[in-house]
Write a protein that holds these residues in place. Structure first.
Motif, PDB file in Angstrom:
ATOM      1  N   TYR A 150       0.808  -1.218   0.000  1.00 45.72           N
ATOM      2  CA  TYR A 150       0.000   0.000   0.000  1.00 45.72           C
ATOM      3  C   TYR A 150       0.843   1.271   0.000  1.00 45.72           C
ATOM      4  CZ  TYR A 150      -3.806  -3.172   1.228  1.00 45.72           C
ATOM      5  OH  TYR A 150      -4.718  -4.186   1.228  1.00 45.72           O
ATOM      6  N   ALA A 151       2.126   1.124  -0.322  1.00 48.34           N
ATOM      7  CA  ALA A 151       3.030   2.275  -0.246  1.00 48.34           C
ATOM      8  C   ALA A 151       2.611   3.409  -1.170  1.00 48.34           C
ATOM      9  CB  ALA A 151       4.451   1.832  -0.568  1.00 48.34           C
ATOM     10  N   ASN A 152       2.115   3.088  -2.364  1.00 50.63           N
ATOM     11  CA  ASN A 152       1.753   4.117  -3.345  1.00 50.63           C
ATOM     12  C   ASN A 152       0.247   4.297  -3.491  1.00 50.63           C
ATOM     13  OD1 ASN A 152       4.498   4.601  -4.058  1.00 50.63           O
ATOM     14  ND2 ASN A 152       4.477   2.742  -5.299  1.00 50.63           N
ATOM     15  N   HIS A 153      -0.515   3.865  -2.487  1.00 46.73           N
ATOM     16  CA  HIS A 153      -1.964   4.018  -2.499  1.00 46.73           C
ATOM     17  C   HIS A 153      -2.380   5.126  -1.537  1.00 46.73           C
ATOM     18  CE1 HIS A 153      -1.440  -0.025  -4.149  1.00 46.73           C
ATOM     19  NE2 HIS A 153      -2.660   0.048  -4.635  1.00 46.73           N
ATOM     20  N   TYR A 154      -3.223   6.026  -2.022  1.00 46.85           N
ATOM     21  CA  TYR A 154      -3.684   7.114  -1.168  1.00 46.85           C
ATOM     22  C   TYR A 154      -4.525   6.598   0.001  1.00 46.85           C
ATOM     23  CZ  TYR A 154      -2.151  10.457  -4.723  1.00 46.85           C
ATOM     24  OH  TYR A 154      -1.385  11.180  -5.593  1.00 46.85           O
ATOM     25  N   LEU A 155      -5.339   5.584  -0.252  1.00 43.72           N
ATOM     26  CA  LEU A 155      -6.224   5.061   0.796  1.00 43.72           C
ATOM     27  C   LEU A 155      -5.518   4.065   1.715  1.00 43.72           C
ATOM     28  CD1 LEU A 155      -9.536   4.581  -1.216  1.00 43.72           C
ATOM     29  CD2 LEU A 155      -8.868   6.497   0.249  1.00 43.72           C
ATOM     30  N   GLY A 156      -4.370   3.552   1.281  1.00 41.66           N
ATOM     31  CA  GLY A 156      -3.583   2.677   2.133  1.00 41.66           C
ATOM     32  C   GLY A 156      -4.351   1.460   2.618  1.00 41.66           C
ATOM     33  N   VAL A 157      -4.242   1.205   3.926  1.00 42.84           N
ATOM     34  CA  VAL A 157      -4.847   0.023   4.519  1.00 42.84           C
ATOM     35  C   VAL A 157      -6.375   0.059   4.463  1.00 42.84           C
ATOM     36  CG1 VAL A 157      -5.040   0.909   6.886  1.00 42.84           C
ATOM     37  CG2 VAL A 157      -4.612  -1.535   6.499  1.00 42.84           C
ATOM     38  N   PHE A 158      -6.950   1.223   4.166  1.00 44.01           N
ATOM     39  CA  PHE A 158      -8.403   1.330   4.054  1.00 44.01           C
ATOM     40  C   PHE A 158      -8.945   0.407   2.966  1.00 44.01           C
ATOM     41  CE2 PHE A 158     -12.282   3.442   2.390  1.00 44.01           C
ATOM     42  CZ  PHE A 158     -13.046   3.368   3.540  1.00 44.01           C
ATOM     43  N   TRP A 159      -8.088   0.019   2.007  1.00 45.22           N
ATOM     44  CA  TRP A 159      -8.509  -0.905   0.958  1.00 45.22           C
ATOM     45  C   TRP A 159      -8.897  -2.261   1.548  1.00 45.22           C
ATOM     46  CZ3 TRP A 159     -10.191   0.135  -3.607  1.00 45.22           C
ATOM     47  CH2 TRP A 159      -9.745   1.275  -4.277  1.00 45.22           C
ATOM     48  N   ASP A 160      -8.335  -2.599   2.711  1.00 51.84           N
ATOM     49  CA  ASP A 160      -8.685  -3.858   3.358  1.00 51.84           C
ATOM     50  C   ASP A 160     -10.131  -3.870   3.836  1.00 51.84           C
ATOM     51  OD1 ASP A 160      -6.205  -4.970   2.980  1.00 51.84           O
ATOM     52  OD2 ASP A 160      -5.410  -4.288   4.895  1.00 51.84           O
ATOM     53  N   ILE A 161     -10.722  -2.687   3.967  1.00 47.41           N
ATOM     54  CA  ILE A 161     -12.134  -2.578   4.319  1.00 47.41           C
ATOM     55  C   ILE A 161     -12.972  -2.348   3.072  1.00 47.41           C
ATOM     56  CG2 ILE A 161     -13.834  -1.263   5.656  1.00 47.41           C
ATOM     57  CD1 ILE A 161     -11.610  -0.505   7.574  1.00 47.41           C
ATOM     58  N   LEU A 162     -12.471  -1.506   2.166  1.00 51.99           N
ATOM     59  CA  LEU A 162     -13.239  -1.128   0.984  1.00 51.99           C
ATOM     60  C   LEU A 162     -13.478  -2.303   0.047  1.00 51.99           C
ATOM     61  CD1 LEU A 162     -14.585   1.167  -0.548  1.00 51.99           C
ATOM     62  CD2 LEU A 162     -12.372   1.677  -1.622  1.00 51.99           C
ATOM     63  N   GLN A 163     -12.459  -3.123  -0.202  1.00 41.23           N
ATOM     64  CA  GLN A 163     -12.601  -4.239  -1.141  1.00 41.23           C
ATOM     65  C   GLN A 163     -13.654  -5.256  -0.697  1.00 41.23           C
ATOM     66  OE1 GLN A 163      -8.507  -5.514  -1.571  1.00 41.23           O
ATOM     67  NE2 GLN A 163      -8.233  -4.341  -3.445  1.00 41.23           N
ATOM     68  N   PRO A 164     -13.605  -5.750   0.542  1.00 45.52           N
ATOM     69  CA  PRO A 164     -14.675  -6.674   0.952  1.00 45.52           C
ATOM     70  C   PRO A 164     -16.038  -6.001   1.028  1.00 45.52           C
ATOM     71  CG  PRO A 164     -13.222  -6.188   2.802  1.00 45.52           C
ATOM     72  CD  PRO A 164     -12.563  -5.652   1.570  1.00 45.52           C
ATOM     73  N   ALA A 165     -16.068  -4.699   1.358  1.00 48.92           N
ATOM     74  CA  ALA A 165     -17.340  -3.979   1.422  1.00 48.92           C
ATOM     75  C   ALA A 165     -17.987  -3.902   0.042  1.00 48.92           C
ATOM     76  CB  ALA A 165     -17.127  -2.571   1.985  1.00 48.92           C
ATOM     77  N   LEU A 166     -17.190  -3.682  -0.988  1.00 47.84           N
ATOM     78  CA  LEU A 166     -17.718  -3.631  -2.357  1.00 47.84           C
ATOM     79  C   LEU A 166     -18.253  -4.999  -2.791  1.00 47.84           C
ATOM     80  CD1 LEU A 166     -15.016  -1.397  -4.099  1.00 47.84           C
ATOM     81  CD2 LEU A 166     -17.367  -0.762  -3.519  1.00 47.84           C
ATOM     82  N   GLN A 167     -17.553  -6.061  -2.405  1.00 42.89           N
ATOM     83  CA  GLN A 167     -18.032  -7.401  -2.746  1.00 42.89           C
ATOM     84  C   GLN A 167     -19.348  -7.709  -2.045  1.00 42.89           C
ATOM     85  OE1 GLN A 167     -16.045 -10.569  -3.928  1.00 42.89           O
ATOM     86  NE2 GLN A 167     -13.964  -9.796  -3.921  1.00 42.89           N
ATOM     87  N   VAL A 168     -19.439  -7.320  -0.769  1.00 40.61           N
ATOM     88  CA  VAL A 168     -20.676  -7.522  -0.023  1.00 40.61           C
ATOM     89  C   VAL A 168     -21.819  -6.767  -0.695  1.00 40.61           C
ATOM     90  CG1 VAL A 168     -21.882  -6.986   2.131  1.00 40.61           C
ATOM     91  CG2 VAL A 168     -19.596  -7.995   2.201  1.00 40.61           C
ATOM     92  N   LEU A 169     -21.560  -5.538  -1.121  1.00 38.86           N
ATOM     93  CA  LEU A 169     -22.586  -4.726  -1.773  1.00 38.86           C
ATOM     94  C   LEU A 169     -23.097  -5.398  -3.042  1.00 38.86           C
ATOM     95  CD1 LEU A 169     -24.216  -2.115  -2.031  1.00 38.86           C
ATOM     96  CD2 LEU A 169     -22.244  -1.094  -3.206  1.00 38.86           C
ATOM     97  N   ILE A 170     -22.179  -5.912  -3.858  1.00 39.88           N
ATOM     98  CA  ILE A 170     -22.566  -6.548  -5.122  1.00 39.88           C
ATOM     99  C   ILE A 170     -23.421  -7.787  -4.869  1.00 39.88           C
ATOM    100  CG2 ILE A 170     -21.703  -7.812  -7.133  1.00 39.88           C
ATOM    101  CD1 ILE A 170     -19.243  -5.931  -7.049  1.00 39.88           C
ATOM    102  N   TYR A 171     -22.965  -8.646  -3.975  1.00 35.68           N
ATOM    103  CA  TYR A 171     -23.714  -9.874  -3.699  1.00 35.68           C
ATOM    104  C   TYR A 171     -25.037  -9.591  -2.993  1.00 35.68           C
ATOM    105  CZ  TYR A 171     -19.649 -12.582  -5.137  1.00 35.68           C
ATOM    106  OH  TYR A 171     -18.632 -13.129  -5.876  1.00 35.68           O
ATOM    107  N   TYR A 172     -25.075  -8.539  -2.194  1.00 30.37           N
ATOM    108  CA  TYR A 172     -26.330  -8.194  -1.525  1.00 30.37           C
ATOM    109  C   TYR A 172     -27.365  -7.722  -2.547  1.00 30.37           C
ATOM    110  CZ  TYR A 172     -29.727  -5.929   1.491  1.00 30.37           C
ATOM    111  OH  TYR A 172     -30.892  -5.555   2.101  1.00 30.37           O
ATOM    112  N   VAL A 173     -26.931  -6.912  -3.512  1.00 28.29           N
ATOM    113  CA  VAL A 173     -27.852  -6.425  -4.547  1.00 28.29           C
ATOM    114  C   VAL A 173     -28.364  -7.588  -5.385  1.00 28.29           C
ATOM    115  CG1 VAL A 173     -28.020  -5.046  -6.648  1.00 28.29           C
ATOM    116  CG2 VAL A 173     -26.861  -4.109  -4.642  1.00 28.29           C
ATOM    117  N   VAL A 174     -27.440  -8.501  -5.766  1.00 26.74           N
ATOM    118  CA  VAL A 174     -27.822  -9.614  -6.644  1.00 26.74           C
ATOM    119  C   VAL A 174     -28.661 -10.650  -5.905  1.00 26.74           C
ATOM    120  CG1 VAL A 174     -26.964 -11.528  -8.045  1.00 26.74           C
ATOM    121  CG2 VAL A 174     -25.820  -9.301  -8.130  1.00 26.74           C
ATOM    122  N   PHE A 175     -28.166 -11.109  -4.758  1.00 27.65           N
ATOM    123  CA  PHE A 175     -28.823 -12.214  -4.060  1.00 27.65           C
ATOM    124  C   PHE A 175     -29.810 -11.746  -2.991  1.00 27.65           C
ATOM    125  CE2 PHE A 175     -24.766 -13.976  -5.555  1.00 27.65           C
ATOM    126  CZ  PHE A 175     -25.236 -15.064  -6.287  1.00 27.65           C
ATOM    127  N   GLY A 176     -29.522 -10.622  -2.363  1.00 29.50           N
ATOM    128  CA  GLY A 176     -30.409 -10.143  -1.310  1.00 29.50           C
ATOM    129  C   GLY A 176     -31.625  -9.420  -1.837  1.00 29.50           C
TER     130      GLY A 176
END
Length: 269
Positions: free
Chosen positions: A30-56
């Motif tokens: 994450y050295a060259n990422h502006y959001l840094g470690v926040f991606w560890d939250i954002l990436q799974p959150a985006l996956q949850v959102l996609i599956y919730y819209v499709v399946f939920g």
């Protein structure tokens, strides 16, 4: 058995090096990422959102609960551990092939790259698990005393994935097609694991397949820690014996393959 003990000893003897290299690789990631470690939250959150819209909201329609648990909570408790498991399998299986330049020069065993990759993913797992723990505590879904069983889930995950990685880390170098085979197997197991569907609602065939799926065992134990209040662990003695018998068998096979090819992997690169 000697080979298994030797691999375990290698991990223990180099535990400090494993920890230092894992932290270094995480910082570099994450050295060259502006959001840094926040991606560890954002990436799974985006996956949850996609599956919730499709399946939920899509396939499930007006039904919003699974086993008396809100579908979103049920989905989160399945997606979070699955992302950790699948990324660990991919990362550990390709850990040695991705460090072949070091393998030829280093003075420490190549097997520690597998654990380094696991520890890399562990940082994200701790963050997502903490989020689910807070949600579970606020919603009073499970007994707080059950949370401690996540340690068992983590240990069981490491053992199973280590067995798979010991096999695949050599095979992906020797047979390049094994990378594609691995990806397709993981994709298939995703749909055979009760991540967004319930075992109680599944038909008999799917329930039987799930009983043979070690990842279903891990996912359900993770759920029992945070969103189910029946017991701290999922399954009966037969489930536990089956999982650990399969895991130890994979570790045994993996250790044989690893030691057979570990000194000749450079020849296949």
């Amino acid at each position: 058995m000697d080979k298994i003990l030797s691999i375990a000893q290698e991990q223990w003897q180099h535990r400090k090096l494993i920890w230092k290299l894992a932290i270094y690789r995480t910082k570099s990631k994450y050295a060259n990422h502006y959001l840094g470690v926040f991606w560890d939250i954002l990436q799974p959150a985006l996956q949850v959102l996609i599956y919730y819209v499709v399946f939920g909201l899509g396939l499930r329609g007006p039904r919003s609960d699974v086993d008396d648990i809100p579908f979103l909570i049920y989905l989160i408790s399945g997606i979070f551990p699955w992302l950790f498991i699948s990324s660990s399998i991919n990362g550990m299986s390709n850990a040695i092939s991705g460090q072949m330049d070091l393998v030829t020069k280093m003075k420490f065993p190549a097997s520690i790259f597998l654990t380094i990759s696991f520890v890399n993913g562990l940082f994200s797992f701790i963050i997502t698990t903490t989020i689910l723990m807070v949600i579970g505590f606020i919603g009073s879904y499970s007994e707080p005393g059950h949370y401690i069983s996540v340690i068992y889930v983590l240990f069981a995950t490491y053992a199973l994935v280590m067995g798979i990685a010991l096999i695949m880390s050599s095979l992906v170098i020797i047979v390049r097609d094994m990378r594609n085979v691995l990806q397709n197997i993981i994709r298939m197991l995703f749909f055979l694991t009760p991540i967004f569907w319930s075992l109680s609602e599944a038909n008999e065939i799917l329930q039987r397949l799930s009983s043979l799926n070690p990842f279903a065992y891990l996912i359900m134990n993770y759920r029992y820690a945070f969103v189910y209040d029946e017991a701290p662990l999922y399954g009966d003695m037969v489930d536990h014996i089956y999982f650990w018998t399969l895991t130890l068998l994979l570790i045994f096979i993996g250790s044989q393959i690893y030691y057979r090819f570990k000194d000749r992997l450079v020849d296949y690169k």
